[in-house]
Scaffold this motif. Structure first.
Motif, PDB file in Angstrom:
ATOM      1  N   PRO A   1      -9.679  -7.506  27.497  1.00 24.75           N
ATOM      2  CA  PRO A   1      -9.263  -6.100  27.647  1.00 24.75           C
ATOM      3  C   PRO A   1      -7.916  -5.950  28.346  1.00 24.75           C
ATOM      4  CG  PRO A   1     -11.580  -6.360  28.199  1.00 24.75           C
ATOM      5  CD  PRO A   1     -11.016  -7.745  28.058  1.00 24.75           C
ATOM      6  N   PHE A   2      -7.613  -6.827  29.289  1.00 23.69           N
ATOM      7  CA  PHE A   2      -6.329  -6.761  29.979  1.00 23.69           C
ATOM      8  C   PHE A   2      -5.199  -7.239  29.061  1.00 23.69           C
ATOM      9  CE2 PHE A   2      -9.240  -6.430  33.453  1.00 23.69           C
ATOM     10  CZ  PHE A   2      -8.580  -5.673  34.406  1.00 23.69           C
ATOM     11  N   VAL A   3      -5.502  -8.187  28.203  1.00 24.19           N
ATOM     12  CA  VAL A   3      -4.513  -8.617  27.208  1.00 24.19           C
ATOM     13  C   VAL A   3      -4.153  -7.438  26.317  1.00 24.19           C
ATOM     14  CG1 VAL A   3      -4.075 -10.136  25.248  1.00 24.19           C
ATOM     15  CG2 VAL A   3      -5.308 -11.018  27.235  1.00 24.19           C
ATOM     16  N   GLN A   4      -5.182  -6.721  25.856  1.00 25.94           N
ATOM     17  CA  GLN A   4      -4.929  -5.578  24.972  1.00 25.94           C
ATOM     18  C   GLN A   4      -4.181  -4.474  25.701  1.00 25.94           C
ATOM     19  OE1 GLN A   4      -5.665  -5.769  21.612  1.00 25.94           O
ATOM     20  NE2 GLN A   4      -4.247  -4.020  21.634  1.00 25.94           N
ATOM     21  N   GLU A   5      -4.513  -4.261  26.975  1.00 24.93           N
ATOM     22  CA  GLU A   5      -3.791  -3.249  27.756  1.00 24.93           C
ATOM     23  C   GLU A   5      -2.313  -3.579  27.845  1.00 24.93           C
ATOM     24  OE1 GLU A   5      -4.694  -1.432  31.277  1.00 24.93           O
ATOM     25  OE2 GLU A   5      -6.386  -0.374  30.391  1.00 24.93           O
ATOM     26  N   ALA A   6      -2.008  -4.858  28.017  1.00 30.45           N
ATOM     27  CA  ALA A   6      -0.610  -5.277  28.091  1.00 30.45           C
ATOM     28  C   ALA A   6       0.108  -5.006  26.773  1.00 30.45           C
ATOM     29  CB  ALA A   6      -0.529  -6.755  28.452  1.00 30.45           C
ATOM     30  N   LEU A   7      -0.519  -5.394  25.676  1.00 28.95           N
ATOM     31  CA  LEU A   7       0.084  -5.163  24.358  1.00 28.95           C
ATOM     32  C   LEU A   7       0.254  -3.673  24.083  1.00 28.95           C
ATOM     33  CD1 LEU A   7      -1.855  -7.843  22.271  1.00 28.95           C
ATOM     34  CD2 LEU A   7       0.546  -7.944  22.997  1.00 28.95           C
TER      35      LEU A   7
END
Length: 677
Positions: free
Chosen positions: A344-350
């Protein structure tokens, strides 16, 4: 020249020729008596010895600390505008809102009746008195008031827009006023009269101030019996920096630094003490009234997040600075997400990058466009967390986020939290973050920190530096001189140091969580510390041409110097700037020679010298004496390739030599829009 424009000031010490200043100070470094031979400073301007400084070298770092944003650069005057600061449950603490009236005339409470799903708390006001009958309201009515952030600064002739959401079962007759701190003297007032507000209704009034008061408050009062609910009460000056909601005077102080980048929004503010209180960008975008706000549990205050991710990007654009976006990587001070659960944090960054850079038809780019910015922002730098290197999941989380970003945005420059100045990183990065808070002596010695650092691998981003502790006070001359030496060291090592910024940038005098800070303010006044003025000596360095400088081998170890060539866009002339830091306790005589100018020369007139020093090492500026330690500029009327100069003890000196020709070749053709201190 280092132009001070209208700020040229007289000084109690006569600066003769090259700025002789005699100052009595305590001893730090003894460098001999006045009979010692002058120090020779040679500047080599040959093409073979020059190097272009990165365009991004000097910028600024903004963190939401010390009420730098809420109650600072963000111009919102109301504190806790949505009544959410006490938490999502009821009853809730509505501070600093207070009641006008007593228990016989008014009662207030909170409930979860707001029309906004992400911030449900609203204020219920039961008016028990009336404009007739047995329980008549007092003169002026009853209601609530908000003093803002330690008093609202209201200025005569200025306009202020008040926005509020209101609901009531009956008719309302509200007075919306800006008053003095007692509530008795009105500076501006307007009425809201409505027969149907049974559903939540947005109301706006424009208030024009008839007087100036730096300690004002906003009042909502009535003399009509009934029940009224309020939510999301905002008061903003109509005039803000470039019309984007920022306080003009404070942001102008930022703009005067000519920052090439702005790192935001923290710092520890990004991490949170706990992840539940970390800065989560998706909660800070969209209409301001729908933002839930959050409690910054590191610096211990509530922010309504009116200053959110979008506003930071807008500020960077308004300043002409490259945004450096620092986002949470699943790690706080007290808890962290395991790498196996980091998706989820990866997606937030993207998603955050898509919000900034995506086409207006993309999922997140369309939200940016709906906020009034259809064109993408120029986001090229991101930092994965803050000071998290060494924590259990940092490397694993970093690698997953790094790889995901590079797959979609290969041009994005990614900044690691790990220090690569002494040990090679064990993970890929474009920059590594370097922080240094230390004593003045140590900071001065840090001027040579990067002299022997490997010239290969990622570059250093010195995103936080400052002298702290007893040497610094709340912003001393001593701290500033040591920092100037450090910055000269970064300038001379700018082949491997790509970016640098002081920290923290701002402090509200009513909430000092950290000392020192570059810019000090309250609701109406502000000043720059000596550390701020040191940064102004380096505004033209980014993108300039660095020249080779050599001091005598036997010169005092308390001296450091650099030289650059830069172009002033205002007069279209080139200047050779020589900066000298004297960290010693004696004035120093110099013999300066500038060699290998080839077909060019230094004009006899048109040059200047600027000196930052003071009577005592620990001298500071203050709201009462904002320019006690301030750069003083004098013209040089006998400049040349060979010059004599004297620099004071514990000082920063800048000599700007006007070049004879404006056609000097410079790598990259650097132009500075200003030459100001």
């Amino acid at each position: 020249m280092i132009v001070m424009g209208s700020r040229k000031v007289s000084y109690y010490v006569l600066l003769l020729c090259f700025g002789i200043v005699v100052v009595s100070v305590s001893t730090f470094f003894a460098i001999g008596d006045d009979t010692v031979q002058p120090v020779r400073l040679s500047v080599n301007a040959s093409d073979a010895s020059t190097r272009q400084i990165p365009e991004t070298l000097f910028g600024i770092f903004f963190e939401e600390i010390n009420h730098a944003g809420a109650g600072g650069i963000w111009a919102e005057l109301v504190s806790n505008r949505g009544f959410e600061a006490g938490g999502p449950n009821t009853p809730s603490n509505i501070s600093p809102w207070s009641i006008i009236g007593d228990e016989s005339t008014i009662s207030v409470s909170t409930d979860r009746s707001s029309c906004f799903d992400r911030n449900k708390v609203a204020l219920r006001m039961d008016v028990l008195c009336d404009n007739g009958g047995t329980n008549i309201c007092p003169t002026g009515g009853v209601g609530i008031y908000n003093p803002g952030f330690w008093g609202m600064n209201i200025e005569q002739g200025k306009a202020y827009k008040v926005t509020l959401f209101v609901r009531s079962f009956g008719k309302i007759d509200l007075s919306v006023s800006l008053t003095d701190s007692s509530g008795l003297k009105k500076l501006a007032t307007a009425s809201i009269i409505s027969g149907d507000v049974s559903n939540w209704t947005k109301m706006e009034v424009l208030l024009n101030a008839t007087e100036t008061n730096h300690n004002s408050r906003l009042q909502l009062t009535t003399s009509k019996k009934g029940v009224i609910w309020f939510d999301q009460v905002s008061a903003m000056p109509v005039e803000t920096y470039k019309g984007h909601g920022f306080r003009n005077d404070l942001v102008q102080m930022m703009a005067d630094l000519e920052p090439r980048f702005i790192r935001f929004p923290g710092g520890c503010f990004v991490e949170g003490e706990w992840l539940r209180n970390a800065f989560r960008w998706k909660e800070t975008i969209g209409p301001w009234e729908q933002r839930p706000g959050h409690f910054g549990d590191v610096w211990m205050y509530w922010t309504d997040d009116g200053l959110g991710y979008f506003e930071f990007l807008q500020l960077a654009e308004d300043l002409g600075a490259a945004p450096v976006w620092v986002f949470n990587n699943g790690i706080s001070h007290q808890d962290q997400v395991d790498t196996s659960d980091i998706s989820p944090f990866v997606q937030e960054a993207l998603d955050s990058i898509e919000f900034a850079r995506g086409d207006s038809s993309s999922t997140w780019g369309s939200i940016r466009a709906s906020m009034g910015h259809p064109e993408p922002f120029d986001l090229k730098y991101v930092a994965l967390g803050n000071e998290d290197c060494g924590k259990k999941n940092y490397r694993g989380n970093y690698i997953k986020i790094y790889n995901a970003i590079k797959r979609v945005y290969p041009d994005i420059k990614i900044i690691s939290n790990c220090d690569g100045s002494s040990v090679k990183l064990d993970h890929p990065a474009d920059y590594y973050d370097f922080h240094i808070y230390t004593s003045a002596n140590q900071m001065f010695s840090m001027a040579h920190k990067f002299d022997k650092t490997s010239r290969s691998g990622p570059k250093a981003f010195v995103s936080e530096y400052a002298v702290t502790g007893s040497d610094a006070g709340t912003g001393s001359l001593l701290a500033a001189v040591a920092e100037a030496a450090f910055l000269i060291g970064l300038e001379k090592n700018s082949d491997i140091v790509g970016m640098a910024s002081y920290a923290p940038l701002f402090v509200n005098t009513n909430d000092r969580r950290w000392n020192p800070d570059a810019i000090v303010f309250n609701s109406s006044h502000f000043y720059g510390t000596p550390s701020y003025w040191v940064q102004r000596f380096f505004t033209v360095s980014s993108g300039a041409t660095l020249l080779d400088t050599t001091l005598d081998a036997n010169s005092a170890s308390s001296l450091i110097a650099s030289a650059i060539i830069w172009k002033n866009a205002e007069d279209d002339n080139y200047y050779l700037r020589i900066k000298i830091v004297n960290f010693g306790s004696k004035q120093v005589s110099f013999k300066i020679s500038v060699n290998n100018l080839n077909a060019y020369s230094i004009r006899k007139s048109g040059s200047s010298q600027t000196v930052l020093t003071s009577v005592n090492l620990m001298d500071e500026n203050s709201l009462n004496n904002p320019k006690k330690v301030f750069p003083v500029e004098v013209p040089l009327n006998s400049a040349g390739e060979n010059m004599d100069a004297v620099v004071p003890p514990h000082s920063v000196t800048s000599i700007d030599l006007l070049m004879e020709s404006s056609s000097i070749r410079m790598p990259g053709g650097h132009h500075s829009s200003a030459s100001a201190i």
